[in-house]
Design a protein around this motif. Structure first.
Motif, short mmCIF file in Angstrom:
data_model
loop_
_atom_site.label_atom_id
_atom_site.label_comp_id
_atom_site.label_asym_id
_atom_site.label_seq_id
_atom_site.Cartn_x
_atom_site.Cartn_y
_atom_site.Cartn_z
N GLN A 63 0.80 -1.22 0.00
CA GLN A 63 0.00 0.00 0.00
C GLN A 63 0.84 1.28 0.00
N MET A 64 2.06 1.21 0.52
CA MET A 64 2.87 2.41 0.70
C MET A 64 3.14 3.19 -0.59
N PRO A 65 3.53 2.55 -1.70
CA PRO A 65 3.79 3.36 -2.90
C PRO A 65 2.58 4.19 -3.34
N ALA A 66 1.40 3.63 -3.26
CA ALA A 66 0.19 4.37 -3.65
C ALA A 66 -0.05 5.54 -2.69
N ILE A 67 0.10 5.29 -1.40
CA ILE A 67 -0.10 6.35 -0.39
C ILE A 67 0.90 7.48 -0.61
N LEU A 68 2.16 7.12 -0.80
CA LEU A 68 3.20 8.14 -0.99
C LEU A 68 2.99 8.89 -2.30
N ALA A 111 -5.17 1.41 5.85
CA ALA A 111 -3.85 2.03 6.03
C ALA A 111 -4.00 3.53 6.28
N ALA A 112 -4.83 4.20 5.49
CA ALA A 112 -5.05 5.64 5.67
C ALA A 112 -5.65 5.94 7.03
N ASN A 113 -6.52 5.07 7.49
CA ASN A 113 -7.10 5.24 8.82
C ASN A 113 -6.02 5.12 9.90
N SER A 117 -4.59 9.85 8.03
CA SER A 117 -4.40 10.72 6.87
C SER A 117 -5.76 11.17 6.37
N LYS A 118 -6.24 12.27 6.93
CA LYS A 118 -7.60 12.72 6.68
C LYS A 118 -7.90 12.91 5.18
N GLU A 119 -7.03 13.60 4.47
CA GLU A 119 -7.29 13.87 3.05
C GLU A 119 -7.42 12.57 2.26
N LEU A 120 -6.50 11.65 2.47
CA LEU A 120 -6.53 10.37 1.77
C LEU A 120 -7.71 9.52 2.22
N ASN A 126 -14.88 8.08 0.13
CA ASN A 126 -15.82 8.58 -0.89
C ASN A 126 -15.81 7.67 -2.11
N ALA A 127 -14.63 7.18 -2.49
CA ALA A 127 -14.53 6.25 -3.62
C ALA A 127 -15.27 4.95 -3.31
N ALA A 128 -15.12 4.45 -2.08
CA ALA A 128 -15.83 3.22 -1.69
C ALA A 128 -17.34 3.46 -1.71
N ALA A 129 -17.77 4.61 -1.21
CA ALA A 129 -19.20 4.93 -1.22
C ALA A 129 -19.74 4.97 -2.65
#
Length: 172
Positions: A63-68, A111-113, A117-120, A126-129
């Motif tokens: 997950q890290m490369p996408a997050i970064l 991972a974002a939770n 990381s509020k923005e992510l 929102n994408a999941a919704a």
């Protein structure tokens, strides 16, 4: 001409992170500080930034490369545009999600939770919704891995009483 010590001090500090599966990442300080968990870990001890490896027990290397990538690009957008989102930001965000499976999306949300990381997190939830919007109960159950605990009789009764909720759904 700058002295060697001056040029070293102007370089961005790197923060060392280690994923749950033991993979190290060296991340530019501004990018790492977008993650509240990292920011709090080093709060009050900025001198330790370059010497400390921060473990991320709830984030896998996958997950890290996408997050970064997300934060590097969004930091760049914020520097260039006073009021995002622009078409360029939307295009990046759409491309970011384009090849993500539902499972990858859920793992990124976890991972974002953890990284706070509020923005992510807002972007991913929102994408999941959007992915479950106007879908059947069966699709939503499968998406989240929820087992149906209603008997067929109970479910039939609920569907009959709330027929309106099952009308006009998108094909799964």
């Amino acid at each position: 001409m700058a002295s060697p010590s001056n040029s070293a001090s102007t370089q961005a500090k790197k923060i060392k992170l280690e994923s749950a599966d033991g993979v190290p990442f060296e991340v530019e300080e501004p990018v790492a500080m977008e993650m509240e968990t990292v920011k709090l870990y080093f709060a009050g001890n900025e001198d330790a930034i370059e010497d400390t490896v921060m473990p991320l027990p709830n984030v896998l290397a996958e997950q890290m490369p996408a997050i970064l990538d997300f934060y590097r690009k969004h930091l760049e957008f914020r520097k260039r545009y006073p009021l995002p989102p622009t078409e360029e930001v939307k295009a990046f965000d759409d491309a970011f999600l384009e090849n993500k499976s539902n499972n990858q999306l859920k793992e990124l949300i976890k991972a974002a939770n953890y990284l706070n990381s509020k923005e992510l997190l807002d972007f991913l939830t929102n994408a999941a919704a959007n992915r479950i919007k106007n879908k059947s109960v069966e699709y939503v159950r499968a998406f989240f891995g929820v087992e149906n605990d209603f008997t067929p009789k109970e479910e039939a009764k609920i569907r009959a009483e709330n027929r309106w909720a099952f009308e006009g759904l998108d094909e799964d």
